[in-house]
Each structure stands twice: as C-alpha cells, then as structure tokens.
Motif scaffolding. Structure first.
Motif, PDB file in Angstrom:
ATOM      1  N   UNK A 255      50.700  33.217  41.266  1.00  0.00           N
ATOM      2  CA  UNK A 255      49.931  34.210  40.509  1.00  0.00           C
ATOM      3  C   UNK A 255      49.535  33.562  39.180  1.00  0.00           C
ATOM      4  N   UNK A 256      48.542  32.695  39.253  1.00  0.00           N
ATOM      5  CA  UNK A 256      48.099  31.981  38.061  1.00  0.00           C
ATOM      6  C   UNK A 256      46.725  32.498  37.629  1.00  0.00           C
ATOM      7  N   UNK A 257      46.127  31.836  36.669  1.00  0.00           N
ATOM      8  CA  UNK A 257      44.843  32.275  36.119  1.00  0.00           C
ATOM      9  C   UNK A 257      43.747  32.276  37.185  1.00  0.00           C
ATOM     10  N   UNK A 258      43.756  31.272  38.051  1.00  0.00           N
ATOM     11  CA  UNK A 258      42.734  31.177  39.101  1.00  0.00           C
ATOM     12  C   UNK A 258      42.867  32.332  40.090  1.00  0.00           C
ATOM     13  N   UNK A 259      44.109  32.674  40.437  1.00  0.00           N
ATOM     14  CA  UNK A 259      44.336  33.794  41.359  1.00  0.00           C
ATOM     15  C   UNK A 259      43.845  35.091  40.727  1.00  0.00           C
ATOM     16  N   UNK A 260      44.208  35.337  39.479  1.00  0.00           N
ATOM     17  CA  UNK A 260      43.819  36.569  38.796  1.00  0.00           C
ATOM     18  C   UNK A 260      42.301  36.679  38.658  1.00  0.00           C
ATOM     19  N   UNK A 261      41.650  35.549  38.392  1.00  0.00           N
ATOM     20  CA  UNK A 261      40.190  35.555  38.262  1.00  0.00           C
ATOM     21  C   UNK A 261      39.529  35.899  39.591  1.00  0.00           C
ATOM     22  N   UNK A 262      40.027  35.314  40.684  1.00  0.00           N
ATOM     23  CA  UNK A 262      39.458  35.595  42.007  1.00  0.00           C
ATOM     24  C   UNK A 262      39.653  37.056  42.388  1.00  0.00           C
ATOM     25  N   UNK A 263      40.812  37.604  42.092  1.00  0.00           N
ATOM     26  CA  UNK A 263      41.091  39.007  42.407  1.00  0.00           C
ATOM     27  C   UNK A 263      40.199  39.930  41.589  1.00  0.00           C
ATOM     28  N   UNK A 264      40.029  39.607  40.320  1.00  0.00           N
ATOM     29  CA  UNK A 264      39.186  40.440  39.461  1.00  0.00           C
ATOM     30  C   UNK A 264      37.725  40.386  39.895  1.00  0.00           C
ATOM     31  N   UNK A 265      37.266  39.222  40.304  1.00  0.00           N
ATOM     32  CA  UNK A 265      35.891  39.095  40.808  1.00  0.00           C
ATOM     33  C   UNK A 265      35.703  39.948  42.056  1.00  0.00           C
ATOM     34  N   UNK A 266      36.700  39.940  42.924  1.00  0.00           N
ATOM     35  CA  UNK A 266      36.642  40.765  44.134  1.00  0.00           C
ATOM     36  C   UNK A 266      36.552  42.248  43.773  1.00  0.00           C
ATOM     37  N   UNK A 267      37.336  42.673  42.808  1.00  0.00           N
ATOM     38  CA  UNK A 267      37.327  44.079  42.399  1.00  0.00           C
ATOM     39  C   UNK A 267      36.012  44.450  41.715  1.00  0.00           C
ATOM     40  N   UNK A 268      35.462  43.542  40.922  1.00  0.00           N
ATOM     41  CA  UNK A 268      34.165  43.796  40.278  1.00  0.00           C
ATOM     42  C   UNK A 268      33.063  43.940  41.318  1.00  0.00           C
ATOM     43  N   UNK A 269      33.055  43.043  42.299  1.00  0.00           N
ATOM     44  CA  UNK A 269      32.053  43.108  43.360  1.00  0.00           C
ATOM     45  C   UNK A 269      32.167  44.407  44.139  1.00  0.00           C
ATOM     46  N   UNK A 270      33.388  44.813  44.438  1.00  0.00           N
ATOM     47  CA  UNK A 270      33.605  46.051  45.179  1.00  0.00           C
ATOM     48  C   UNK A 270      33.138  47.258  44.377  1.00  0.00           C
ATOM     49  N   UNK A 271      33.383  47.240  43.061  1.00  0.00           N
ATOM     50  CA  UNK A 271      32.952  48.342  42.206  1.00  0.00           C
ATOM     51  C   UNK A 271      31.426  48.464  42.196  1.00  0.00           C
ATOM     52  N   UNK A 272      30.736  47.325  42.163  1.00  0.00           N
ATOM     53  CA  UNK A 272      29.274  47.340  42.184  1.00  0.00           C
ATOM     54  C   UNK A 272      28.739  47.816  43.535  1.00  0.00           C
TER      55      UNK A 272
END
Length: 294
Positions: free
Chosen positions: A26-43
């Motif tokens: 659970x590093x910065x790269x993992x958190x960034x990928x998860x957040x991008x997924x959530x942003x895309x889903x929200x859109x």
C-alpha cells in the motif's frame, strides 16, 4: 502431551500457509491508482445521474410528456405536454412524435415516425428532444422506456460516495478457474423480477483460515454481498472487477476497489444483485460505503 502440541503447531502452520496472502504494497503508486479508478467511476456515473424515468411498455399507445394525461408523466420544468408515443403491437414497436415536437436521431435528422428495431443487446436506437434522450430497453423479456435528462439537478447534487480506509487485509492472492461451459443463472434485480446473467468461472481465496469462493461474470465482473451490506454499505451488494488470466491461475482480488451499483444512487436503474453463492459470511470493511460525500 508433547505430541498434541506438535500436531497443533503443524495444523496452525498448514492453515497459515493456506491463507491468501497479499504481497501488494500500500504505497503511493497503489493509492494513486486506486484514486484514479474512483475518480473515473465518479465521472462515469453521470450517465446514471441523468436518468429520470423507467417505464414498462404495454400493448397500448404509451404516451409520455409533462401532462398528467400521459401514460408516462415526466415532471420536468418547461417540458412539452406530450413528446410522443410508443405504440406496441404484436408485430411492431413504433415511435410517433407529438404534433409540433422536434425529435431527432443521433445524426440530427428529425423523426416523426420510426419503427424501432430491438438489437441483439435488447436496445432500440436512441432518440433526442432538446436536453432529453430516450430509448427502449429489454429486461427479463419485457420492454421499458428509459429516459435521460442531461440537465437533471442530480448531476450536480451528487458528488461521490465515501470509502473505508484502504486496508491490505482485504487484498488477496486468489485462484481463478474457468468453468468448462458458461453458467447461465437467474439472479434478482432492482426491477423486482429475476434476470439471467452469465458466469464464466470462480475465484477462490482464504480469509482467517476459512475458504471462500465467488462466481465471476464476463470481463471479470464480480457481484458481492457481505455482513456490511444493509448496514454501512449498500444492501443490494457491491461490485468489483478482477483481471482475468488467459488460463486457470493466480489473480488478485482487491476489495478496496469495491464500488456501489447504479441502483444505490438512482431509482431508474435495473442493476443485478449478487447470487446466493456470492454472499460472504464476514464483514468486508473496504471499498465504497453507502454514505455519500457532498
């Protein structure tokens, strides 16, 4: 006594070895990928937030518009009294535009009368009137009129759902096995009637020494219900995708990516609910919550 102790140690070691371990940091790269997924889903949720109507057709003239005299009433400010009608007979489904109402197809061509064909996915072409979009869809063998309003206030009012804190306790190195043939199964839906969906395989994992499995749909689609469903998460369960291997083998099952189905935020959706075999007997405190973030 010593022999029982040794046996217990061996059993404990065996259970621990069988536990589905997580090697993803659970590093910065993992958190960034998860957040991008959530942003895309929200859109992507805009297409569901635009929904303002879902109406079952019958064999009569199915009129729709703002007037109370219509079969299907759309309560939208400044909308025409009648937009048109969908006439359903034994042999044909036909749309008729109301007098002096401009309805167009996706190419901008004005439509006054159009025989609507239902494609292999169960949908008709989409038609447009001002900021409205509508089409006929098929669910469980029945025809429905689905209507979108591209200016629906819900688009601005709803932002996104809150999430549990990210946890590596809910990331599993799992095993995926394809079924010899695709399983077609009847599952419950938001419409209140069963619908048929396909399952292509099964993903298996262990949690706290117990084994679990979930049936998986095409493209790695998984429907899940757990002990948080109806409490902190949506009662109809949540969804997640896994990356499918070309053949049977190891996959990652990451419940931090769990997301709510469209029916958790729009009453005009037709989403499916998890089958009985996808009911987990523990709490998955990961992924989207039912609580909304405004």
């Amino acid at each position: 006594m010593k022999e029982y102790f040794l046996i217990g140690c061996v059993l404990t070691l065996f259970i621990n070895c069988k536990e589905s371990k997580n090697t993803i940091p659970i590093d910065a790269a993992y958190k960034e990928a998860l957040e991008q997924n959530r942003d895309t889903r929200a859109k992507n949720r805009v297409k569901y937030l635009e929904l303002i109507g879902l109406f079952k057709l019958d064999s009569t003239s199915n009129t729709f518009g703002k007037a109370a005299s219509n079969k299907f009433v759309l309560t939208i400010e400044n909308l025409a009294a009648s937009i048109g009608s969908l006439n359903l007979s034994k042999n044909e489904l036909t749309f008729y535009a109301a007098k002096n109402i401009k309805v167009t197809n996706s190419d901008g061509e004005q439509i006054e009368r159009l025989a609507l064909e239902i494609d292999i996915n169960g949908n008709s072409v989409q038609l447009f009137h001002k900021h409205l979009k509508f089409q006929v869809i098929t669910r469980s063998g029945e025809l429905y009129l689905r209507v979108w309003d591209m200016k629906n206030p819900a688009i601005q009012n709803f932002k996104r759902f809150k999430n549990y804190d990210i946890s590596n306790a809910y990331i599993f190195e799992a095993d995926f096995n394809y079924f010899e043939t695709t399983h077609l199964e009847s599952v419950e839906s938001k419409l209140g009637i069963p619908d048929v969906t396909d399952f292509i395989g099964q993903v298996s994992f262990t949690y706290k020494g117990d084994s679990y499995s979930l049936d998986v749909g095409s493209e790695g689609f998984v429907m899940v219900r757990d002990l948080t469903s109806g409490e902190t998460t949506y009662g109809g369960g949540r969804y997640v995708y896994i990356d499918l291997p070309k053949t049977n083998g190891a996959v990652t099952l990451d419940f931090n990516y769990l997301f709510n189905p469209p029916c958790s935020f729009s009453e005009f959706t037709t989403c499916l609910f998890p089958p009985q075999q996808n009911q987990l007997t523990f709490s998955v405190k990961a992924g989207e919550l039912l609580e909304k973030a405004f």
